[in-house]
Design an enzyme around this catalytic site. Structure first.
Site, PDB file in Angstrom:
ATOM      1  N   LYS A  42       5.659  -3.133 -12.766  1.00  0.00           N
ATOM      2  CA  LYS A  42       4.429  -2.833 -12.020  1.00  0.00           C
ATOM      3  C   LYS A  42       4.487  -1.406 -11.520  1.00  0.00           C
ATOM      4  CE  LYS A  42       3.250  -4.070  -7.645  1.00  0.00           C
ATOM      5  NZ  LYS A  42       2.738  -4.950  -6.584  1.00  0.00           N
TER       6      LYS A  42
HETATM    7  C1  R5P Z   1       3.544  -3.733  -2.521  1.00  0.00           C
HETATM    8  O1  R5P Z   1       4.696  -3.493  -2.298  1.00  0.00           O
HETATM    9  C2  R5P Z   1       3.199  -5.045  -2.901  1.00  0.00           C
HETATM   10  O2  R5P Z   1       4.188  -5.495  -3.763  1.00  0.00           O
HETATM   11  C3  R5P Z   1       1.827  -5.289  -3.520  1.00  0.00           C
HETATM   12  O3  R5P Z   1       1.929  -6.473  -4.231  1.00  0.00           O
HETATM   13  C4  R5P Z   1       1.301  -4.250  -4.465  1.00  0.00           C
HETATM   14  O4  R5P Z   1       1.243  -3.000  -3.859  1.00  0.00           O
HETATM   15  C5  R5P Z   1      -0.053  -4.630  -5.048  1.00  0.00           C
HETATM   16  O5  R5P Z   1      -0.980  -4.757  -4.076  1.00  0.00           O
HETATM   17  P1  R5P Z   1      -2.156  -3.719  -3.883  1.00  0.00           P
HETATM   18  O6  R5P Z   1      -3.101  -3.943  -5.021  1.00  0.00           O
HETATM   19  O7  R5P Z   1      -2.755  -4.076  -2.565  1.00  0.00           O
HETATM   20  O8  R5P Z   1      -1.569  -2.337  -3.919  1.00  0.00           O
END
Ligand code: R5P
Length: 270
Positions: A173
């Site tokens: 990710k």
């Molecule tokens: C961040 O550390 C988290 O793992 C979130 O899952 C990630 O950032 C994704 O969430 P968002 O779309 O709110 O950035």
């Protein structure tokens, strides 16, 4: 790759198109009661039918998701620092593989902070988890972050993603950036993008569209869904980009025209 590993990976990435809409609700593990996610059960329930998988901690899984739910679980399994603590990169593994198995996790998520004070420690967390995951047939999602002084550009994000893949992560990710296709090209495993800070809905849909067009395999999106004025409409619009190939204007039209009372629609209507 053993059958269990393949099976779990296909639960996460194995829609017919090989893409995924992962709903991220793990923010509380370092942010506490994040705006829009103060009451996780109420947020998660209506969105779950439209998520291909859900990313969360074991505490929120146990308390806020019904065990009868069929949505594959991506269990956040690294943590140890808070937004008010010493350094966010100071993370360890915070749950055992045995508990992850008891919780029927389909995938385990661990953060790596490249260019940060605790870079080495977080990479060792990933290495250890990949070994554990291989032992039990559970894929690992590496969540990439780069040091505070490093820009989120294709050079640094590419570096972080490639290192995560080299360490054996099955999915990575990261964040969308200019020249994202170069990040995709140099990372041999599927990439999903985080949504990041809340944007205007149309801009968030453009972000998702640009990422998919540049080769991302899906989204792991949180704030831009559950901080939206209409979270269910938003996740459905994101799905229309990821799975149906709609462009930004078309998906935004479906967002705007989605009836506001649609929060309880069933998965069959997805
Ligand atoms: C961040 O550390 C988290 O793992 C979130 O899952 C990630 O950032 C994704 O969430 P968002 O779309 O709110 O950035």
């Amino acid at each position: 790759m053993n059958w269990g590993m393949k099976n779990r990976l296909s639960q996460i990435m194995g829609q017919d198109d090989g893409r995924c809409v992962m709903l991220a609700v793990d923010h509380g593990y370092f942010l506490g009661p994040t705006e829009g996610l103060e009451a996780p059960r109420e947020v998660i329930g209506p969105l779950l039918p439209f998520a291909d998988s859900i990313m969360l901690t074991r505490g929120i899984l146990r308390t806020c998701v019904r065990p009868e739910s069929c949505v594959p679980v991506v269990l956040r399994i690294s943590g140890g620092s808070s937004i008010v603590g010493e350094d966010l990169s100071k993370e360890a593994i915070i749950a055992s593989i045995e508990d992850a198995i008891r919780l029927n996790a389909s995938c385990l998520a661990v953060s790596v902070f490249i260019g940060s004070k605790y870079e080495h420690q977080t990479l060792m967390n990933l290495a250890r988890l990949v070994d554990e995951g291989e032992k039990y047939g559970i894929p690992i999602l590496a969540v990439t972050a780069v040091g505070r002084d490093m820009s989120r550009d294709s050079r640094y994000l590419g570096l972080a993603c490639r290192i995560a893949a080299e360490f054996g992560a099955h999915i990575v990710k990261t964040y969308y950036c200019d020249d994202f296709d170069t990040v995709v090209r140099s990372c041999p495993v599927p990439l999903v993008i985080a949504g990041g800070k809340k944007l205007d809905e149309k801009d968030a849909l453009k972000l998702a569209h640009d990422a998919i067009s540049s080769g991302a395999s899906g989204v792991d999106m949180g704030r831009n869904i559950w901080q939206s004025k209409s979270p269910v409409s938003m996740i459905k619009a994101v799905r229309s980009i990821v799975h149906e190939g709609l462009d930004v204007a078309e998906s935004y039209t479906t967002f705007v025209h989605e009836p506001s009372g649609s929060n309880m629609t069933s998965k069959l209507q997805k």
